[in-house]
Enzyme design. Structure first.
Site, PDB file in Angstrom:
ATOM      1  N   ARG A 197     -12.874 -14.827  -1.651  1.00 26.67           N
ATOM      2  CA  ARG A 197     -11.978 -15.978  -1.466  1.00 26.67           C
ATOM      3  C   ARG A 197     -11.980 -16.387   0.003  1.00 26.67           C
ATOM      4  NH1 ARG A 197      -9.148 -13.805   1.705  1.00 26.67           N
ATOM      5  NH2 ARG A 197      -7.993 -15.720   2.106  1.00 26.67           N
ATOM      6  N   GLY A 198     -11.210 -17.453   0.309  1.00 28.16           N
ATOM      7  CA  GLY A 198     -11.229 -18.003   1.660  1.00 28.16           C
ATOM      8  C   GLY A 198     -12.286 -19.103   1.710  1.00 28.16           C
ATOM      9  N   ALA A 199     -11.917 -20.221   2.305  1.00 28.78           N
ATOM     10  CA  ALA A 199     -12.765 -21.416   2.202  1.00 28.78           C
ATOM     11  C   ALA A 199     -14.204 -21.193   2.685  1.00 28.78           C
ATOM     12  CB  ALA A 199     -12.094 -22.563   2.951  1.00 28.78           C
ATOM     13  N   ARG A 237     -13.639 -23.641  -7.860  1.00 25.05           N
ATOM     14  CA  ARG A 237     -12.344 -23.849  -7.184  1.00 25.05           C
ATOM     15  C   ARG A 237     -12.350 -25.256  -6.569  1.00 25.05           C
ATOM     16  NH1 ARG A 237      -9.755 -19.187  -3.736  1.00 25.05           N
ATOM     17  NH2 ARG A 237      -7.892 -20.310  -4.427  1.00 25.05           N
ATOM     18  N   ASP A 245      -8.354 -25.167   4.275  1.00 25.31           N
ATOM     19  CA  ASP A 245      -9.357 -25.329   3.211  1.00 25.31           C
ATOM     20  C   ASP A 245     -10.012 -26.701   3.223  1.00 25.31           C
ATOM     21  OD1 ASP A 245      -7.264 -23.248   2.292  1.00 25.31           O
ATOM     22  OD2 ASP A 245      -9.083 -22.855   1.125  1.00 25.31           O
ATOM     23  N   ASN A 272      -3.978 -26.338   3.191  1.00 19.38           N
ATOM     24  CA  ASN A 272      -4.059 -24.876   3.355  1.00 19.38           C
ATOM     25  C   ASN A 272      -3.144 -24.231   2.317  1.00 19.38           C
ATOM     26  OD1 ASN A 272      -5.141 -22.574   4.735  1.00 19.38           O
ATOM     27  ND2 ASN A 272      -3.152 -22.258   5.690  1.00 19.38           N
ATOM     28  N   LYS A 273      -3.129 -22.930   2.325  1.00 17.74           N
ATOM     29  CA  LYS A 273      -2.373 -22.162   1.332  1.00 17.74           C
ATOM     30  C   LYS A 273      -0.935 -22.666   1.218  1.00 17.74           C
ATOM     31  CE  LYS A 273      -3.696 -19.654  -0.778  1.00 17.74           C
ATOM     32  NZ  LYS A 273      -4.180 -20.025  -2.148  1.00 17.74           N
TER      33      LYS A 273
HETATM   34  O1  MRU Z   1      -6.685 -19.104  -2.195  1.00 14.77           O
HETATM   35  P1  MRU Z   1      -7.381 -18.507  -1.012  1.00 14.77           P
HETATM   36  O2  MRU Z   1      -6.982 -17.118  -0.701  1.00 14.77           O
HETATM   37  O3  MRU Z   1      -8.879 -18.695  -1.096  1.00 14.77           O
HETATM   38  O4  MRU Z   1      -6.862 -19.414   0.190  1.00 14.77           O
HETATM   39  C1  MRU Z   1      -7.277 -19.156   1.488  1.00 14.77           C
HETATM   40  C2  MRU Z   1      -6.599 -19.976   2.491  1.00 14.77           C
HETATM   41  O5  MRU Z   1      -5.786 -20.821   2.206  1.00 14.77           O
HETATM   42  C3  MRU Z   1      -7.041 -19.791   3.898  1.00 14.77           C
HETATM   43  O6  MRU Z   1      -5.995 -19.961   4.786  1.00 14.77           O
HETATM   44  C4  MRU Z   1      -8.117 -20.835   4.159  1.00 14.77           C
HETATM   45  O7  MRU Z   1      -9.131 -20.727   3.203  1.00 14.77           O
HETATM   46  C5  MRU Z   1      -8.686 -20.718   5.491  1.00 14.77           C
HETATM   47  S1  MRU Z   1      -9.741 -19.327   5.547  1.00 14.77           S
HETATM   48  C6  MRU Z   1     -10.627 -19.216   6.913  1.00 14.77           C
END
Ligand code: MRU
Length: 364
Positions: free
Chosen positions: A54-56, A91, A244, A254-255
């Protein structure tokens, strides 16, 4: 970055066979460091959807390797286009996924089928290397912000608040929001991080806390709702979050919960910075609130919690009253007016169209 002295990236090709793809299972962290072996497109799609990875920036790199794995089974043009479309649908919010898959398609489409597998591995590796170097540079460009705060209050701790996980686990290496923090800590600055737990999936409590702990960075996990109170009492010098997707006008997806932190930061005069690599920019979108698709995830992520019991078992328990419905929007959009600035691999800029155009003239 290292876990107990062993250097890790968040995705790599298994050296013993030269083709299967390795990731850390992030649904097992922080309790177990379990390494998964991905051997086909379906495994990659499952890993992204289930958030084992996970993570963008990281899902972009893993999806790129997913294309390489898919082409091992069928390197035809129809197969290439099909796997790109399927992986792209795993996603919806992080634009890095589409950026990486578009880059794979552009590289591979005009090649003869027989050349595609080797070229796909090479391009996926280039995407991964680019992300690691980009994140290292984000750290360099964010470090002066922390150094300036440290210089203003000699001998005192620099308190940073972050949300979700935007560290090396969310990228190929170094992280985005956490990269300046690691560099500041390594340079000897007295940094302390307030880590939002980040319900419902607890990426802060589980992943950011794990990373910071392994690197020896002082940190404290707080309930998501604590940030406003901490800011009111002068306990936060700066907020730094990842993202993201950033629009051409500087709006930031973002989250879920990021927007509320930005509102509290604005009300308390706390600088609110967003760290991003070039792959997170979406210049096709102007109005983030209206145009960025927000992922809706399973209500069970809200109603249930997973954790480790005192005797070492992983257990999932329900915390919501039986029969109550739950909703789970996974991201929100922070309007550019609430963002102090953007930290990128090319430097810092205003969260605005002119700001982004100055750093990325080739994208306007
Ligand atoms: O749902 P996730 O855990 O993939 O979400 C991640 C985030 O929102 C991060 O803050 C974002 O991807 C930046 S990561 C460098």
């Amino acid at each position: 970055m290292k876990i107990d002295g062993t250097p890790f990236r968040s995705v790599w090709v298994e050296p013993s066979d030269g083709w299967s793809v390795r990731i850390l299972d992030q649904t097992r962290l922080p309790w177990e460091v379990e390494i998964l072996r991905l051997v086909d497109e379906a495994g990659v799609a499952h890993a992204i959807k289930s958030m084992q990875t996970r993570g963008a920036p990281l899902i972009g790199a893993v999806a790129a390797y997913g294309v390489a794995l898919a082409l091992r089974a069928d390197a035809s043009t129809a197969a290439l286009e099909g796997c790109v479309a399927r992986l792209n649908a795993t996603r919806p919010t992080a634009i890095n996924l589409r950026w990486a898959l578009d880059r794979m398609l552009a590289k591979l489409h005009n090649l003869p089928a027989g050349d595609r597998v080797a070229a796909a591995y090479a391009e996926a590796a280039a995407i991964a290397d680019d992300d690691a170097e980009t994140c290292r540079m984000i750290g360099q460009n964010g470090l002066p912000l922390l150094a300036e705060i440290a210089a203003r209050k000699p001998g005192e701790t620099v308190n940073v608040l972050t949300h979700c996980n935007a560290g090396w686990l969310a990228t190929v290496d170094y992280g985005t929001a956490l990269s300046p923090i690691y560099q500041a800590h390594d340079a000897g600055l007295p940094v302390h991080v307030w880590v939002d737990e980040t319900r419902p999936r607890n990426q802060g409590a589980a992943l950011t806390a794990f990373e910071l702990g392994k690197h020896g960075v002082p940190h404290t996990v707080v309930a998501d709702n604590a940030g406003g109170h901490l800011m009111q009492h002068g306990q936060v010098d700066i907020c730094i979050v990842g993202t993201d997707r950033v629009t051409r006008t500087g709006d930031v997806a973002n989250k879920i919960g990021t927007y509320l932190k930005a509102l509290a930061a604005k009300d308390n005069g706390v600088p609110f910075w967003v760290a991003l690599p070039h792959s997170t920019l979406d210049m096709r979108v102007r109005d983030g609130v209206q145009e960025i698709p927000i992922e809706e995830r399973a209500p069970a992520e809200v109603t249930d919690l997973t954790g480790r019991t005192a005797d070492g078992r992983l257990e999932t328990i329900r915390v919501v009253s039986p029969g109550s419905a739950a909703a789970n929007p996974a991201f929100d959009v922070t309007p550019a007016r609430l963002v102090t600035g953007l930290i990128t691999e090319r430097g810092r800029c205003d969260a605005s169209e002119p700001g982004l155009a100055a750093l990325y003239p080739e994208k306007v």
